[in-house]
Motif scaffolding. Structure first.
Motif, PDB file in Angstrom:
ATOM      1  N   GLU A 183     -40.475 -49.861  51.218  1.00  0.00           N
ATOM      2  CA  GLU A 183     -39.103 -49.895  51.716  1.00  0.00           C
ATOM      3  C   GLU A 183     -38.981 -50.667  53.023  1.00  0.00           C
ATOM      4  N   ASP A 184     -39.953 -50.508  53.913  1.00  0.00           N
ATOM      5  CA  ASP A 184     -39.870 -51.187  55.206  1.00  0.00           C
ATOM      6  C   ASP A 184     -39.884 -52.705  55.037  1.00  0.00           C
ATOM      7  N   ARG A 185     -40.752 -53.177  54.155  1.00  0.00           N
ATOM      8  CA  ARG A 185     -40.819 -54.621  53.900  1.00  0.00           C
ATOM      9  C   ARG A 185     -39.502 -55.119  53.309  1.00  0.00           C
ATOM     10  N   ALA A 186     -38.941 -54.393  52.363  1.00  0.00           N
ATOM     11  CA  ALA A 186     -37.669 -54.788  51.766  1.00  0.00           C
ATOM     12  C   ALA A 186     -36.564 -54.805  52.804  1.00  0.00           C
ATOM     13  N   GLU A 187     -36.528 -53.775  53.648  1.00  0.00           N
ATOM     14  CA  GLU A 187     -35.496 -53.715  54.683  1.00  0.00           C
ATOM     15  C   GLU A 187     -35.599 -54.902  55.624  1.00  0.00           C
ATOM     16  N   SER A 188     -36.832 -55.290  55.968  1.00  0.00           N
ATOM     17  CA  SER A 188     -37.024 -56.427  56.868  1.00  0.00           C
ATOM     18  C   SER A 188     -36.525 -57.727  56.232  1.00  0.00           C
ATOM     19  N   LEU A 189     -36.852 -57.942  54.948  1.00  0.00           N
ATOM     20  CA  LEU A 189     -36.400 -59.152  54.259  1.00  0.00           C
ATOM     21  C   LEU A 189     -34.882 -59.203  54.170  1.00  0.00           C
ATOM     22  N   VAL A 190     -34.268 -58.081  53.813  1.00  0.00           N
ATOM     23  CA  VAL A 190     -32.813 -58.047  53.672  1.00  0.00           C
ATOM     24  C   VAL A 190     -32.133 -58.247  55.026  1.00  0.00           C
ATOM     25  N   ALA A 191     -32.692 -57.673  56.070  1.00  0.00           N
ATOM     26  CA  ALA A 191     -32.115 -57.848  57.400  1.00  0.00           C
ATOM     27  C   ALA A 191     -32.173 -59.315  57.825  1.00  0.00           C
ATOM     28  N   ASP A 192     -33.278 -59.986  57.529  1.00  0.00           N
ATOM     29  CA  ASP A 192     -33.390 -61.409  57.863  1.00  0.00           C
ATOM     30  C   ASP A 192     -32.375 -62.224  57.072  1.00  0.00           C
ATOM     31  N   MET A 193     -32.203 -61.901  55.800  1.00  0.00           N
ATOM     32  CA  MET A 193     -31.198 -62.585  54.997  1.00  0.00           C
ATOM     33  C   MET A 193     -29.799 -62.386  55.576  1.00  0.00           C
ATOM     34  N   ALA A 194     -29.498 -61.159  55.987  1.00  0.00           N
ATOM     35  CA  ALA A 194     -28.183 -60.867  56.551  1.00  0.00           C
ATOM     36  C   ALA A 194     -27.926 -61.672  57.808  1.00  0.00           C
ATOM     37  N   SER A 195     -28.931 -61.719  58.671  1.00  0.00           N
ATOM     38  CA  SER A 195     -28.780 -62.432  59.931  1.00  0.00           C
ATOM     39  C   SER A 195     -28.547 -63.922  59.703  1.00  0.00           C
ATOM     40  N   ARG A 196     -29.320 -64.512  58.805  1.00  0.00           N
ATOM     41  CA  ARG A 196     -29.207 -65.944  58.556  1.00  0.00           C
ATOM     42  C   ARG A 196     -27.903 -66.282  57.841  1.00  0.00           C
ATOM     43  N   ARG A 197     -27.505 -65.450  56.896  1.00  0.00           N
ATOM     44  CA  ARG A 197     -26.246 -65.694  56.201  1.00  0.00           C
ATOM     45  C   ARG A 197     -25.068 -65.594  57.158  1.00  0.00           C
ATOM     46  N   ASP A 198     -25.065 -64.579  57.998  1.00  0.00           N
ATOM     47  CA  ASP A 198     -23.954 -64.403  58.926  1.00  0.00           C
ATOM     48  C   ASP A 198     -23.887 -65.549  59.929  1.00  0.00           C
ATOM     49  N   ALA A 199     -25.051 -66.072  60.330  1.00  0.00           N
ATOM     50  CA  ALA A 199     -25.070 -67.197  61.271  1.00  0.00           C
ATOM     51  C   ALA A 199     -24.430 -68.437  60.652  1.00  0.00           C
ATOM     52  N   VAL A 200     -24.715 -68.697  59.371  1.00  0.00           N
ATOM     53  CA  VAL A 200     -24.098 -69.831  58.683  1.00  0.00           C
ATOM     54  C   VAL A 200     -22.607 -69.601  58.531  1.00  0.00           C
ATOM     55  N   ARG A 201     -22.231 -68.416  58.119  1.00  0.00           N
ATOM     56  CA  ARG A 201     -20.804 -68.106  57.926  1.00  0.00           C
ATOM     57  C   ARG A 201     -20.028 -68.309  59.215  1.00  0.00           C
ATOM     58  N   ASP A 202     -20.593 -67.861  60.332  1.00  0.00           N
ATOM     59  CA  ASP A 202     -19.902 -68.016  61.612  1.00  0.00           C
ATOM     60  C   ASP A 202     -19.828 -69.490  62.013  1.00  0.00           C
ATOM     61  N   ALA A 203     -20.898 -70.243  61.724  1.00  0.00           N
ATOM     62  CA  ALA A 203     -20.935 -71.650  62.136  1.00  0.00           C
ATOM     63  C   ALA A 203     -19.897 -72.492  61.400  1.00  0.00           C
ATOM     64  N   VAL A 204     -19.616 -72.155  60.139  1.00  0.00           N
ATOM     65  CA  VAL A 204     -18.674 -72.976  59.365  1.00  0.00           C
ATOM     66  C   VAL A 204     -17.268 -72.396  59.360  1.00  0.00           C
TER      67      VAL A 204
END
Length: 336
Positions: A183-204
């Motif tokens: 679970e910890d590994r999955a949570e880390s991957l999903v959190a990284d995805m969330a951060s990167r997706r939100d950064a792109v969304r905010d940039a555009v």
């Protein structure tokens, strides 16, 4: 590279951050939520455990920590490799060992059995590997038939049914993390995805959105990807809009020059599924009417490997999202 056609919101307006807060659950409020793992964070996983249910397929009880996992579909295989590497897998599709399709090529190559291409996995072959967990994505008739036969064998089978957008990819990673006790590994991957997706969304946010036609060579000939395809969703997250609808395209299928001309895209994305590169699209792009389109004549064309353009890329799909956004809107990403 602008287009007056705009959409009110990006695909999947619920951010992955919200998915994280919700535990990536898709279970309706009036249905019982499957019991979470009893293992505290950082502790050894406890089994047996039941995962799934609600909107994530039938509940599956896994009697012990899986160490012989057979992943029958590329998306499930990539997710499992991202979470546990090759050591606990006994089978993956051969396609994920290719650099144009795989994001964990070395790990995939280290798995002992590489299943032949196609959508009809052989249940007898799978069972001969003595798996203690089978992962499937039952999109095709052949996979559904194999799922029925595997179910009868008594081996736990976890069906990861939906990979239509990044939220569903995140949900599958979370579900698989529970099934595998990571679970910890999955949570880390999903959190990284969330951060990167939100950064792109905010940039555009607030950009003029060019129309983009997405083509692939998935069948050895050019296909157009429909407005509901995963890659078209990435384009919309990256600050573009689908040009397919302008040409009347409703679903993914073979494309001819008339469709491309009718779409009149501001830009073209080529998804390389076969590893043949841009040359596999030459017959279409060199057609006189297509070649005269400003997007083609001025080379507003981007080639993306399927490994970063399809849901099977998992967390690596964010590489494709970031590349798309930077290509469509370089002014928003200069200096990053």
């Amino acid at each position: 590279m602008t287009n007056p056609v705009r959409r009110g919101s990006l695909l999947g307006t619920t951010s992955l951050a919200v998915v994280l807060l919700a535990g990536c659950a898709t279970t309706p409020a009036d249905e019982p939520v499957p019991a979470p793992s009893s293992a505290p964070p950082g502790a050894a996983a406890s089994y047996p455990r039941t995962v799934g249910g609600g909107g994530q397929g039938e509940p599956v009880t896994i009697p012990s920590e899986p160490t012989r996992i057979a992943a029958l579909s590329p998306d499930a295989a990539e997710a499992a490799l991202a979470l546990v590497g090759a050591e606990r897998l006994v089978a993956v599709p051969a396609s994920v060992t290719g650099t144009h399709l795989g994001n964990h090529v070395e790990d995939a190559a280290a798995v002992s059995e590489h299943l032949p291409p196609g959508t009809n996995p052989d249940p007898e072959l799978v069972l001969s590997l003595n798996p203690d967990l089978v992962l499937v994505t039952p999109r095709h008739d052949g996979e559904q038939d194999a799922l029925s036969l595997l179910d009868e064998s008594g081996v736990p089978v976890l069906a990861l049914e939906h990979w239509d957008d990044l939220d569903e990819v995140a949900g599958n990673l979370t579900l698989l993390g529970e099934a595998l006790g990571v679970e910890d590994r999955a949570e880390s991957l999903v959190a990284d995805m969330a951060s990167r997706r939100d950064a792109v969304r905010d940039a555009v946010d607030g950009v003029d959105r060019p129309s983009v036609l997405v083509l692939s060579n998935q069948a050895g000939v050019p296909f157009v990807l429909g407005p509901d395809s995963f890659t078209t969703g990435l384009v919309e997250l990256a600050g573009g809009v689908s040009a397919a609808e302008r040409a009347g395209v409703r679903r993914t299928g073979p494309v001819d020059p008339e469709v491309v001309v009718g779409a009149a895209p501001d830009a073209v994305v080529l998804v390389d599924v076969t590893g043949a590169g841009r040359e596999s699209f030459d017959s279409l792009l060199a057609h006189p009417a297509v070649a005269d389109l400003p997007s083609v004549a001025e080379d507003r064309v981007l080639l993306l490997p399927a490994a970063s353009a399809f849901a099977s890329g998992g967390a690596h799909t964010l590489d494709g999202l970031e590349e798309l956004a930077g290509w469509l809107h370089p002014e928003r990403f200069d200096g990053r």
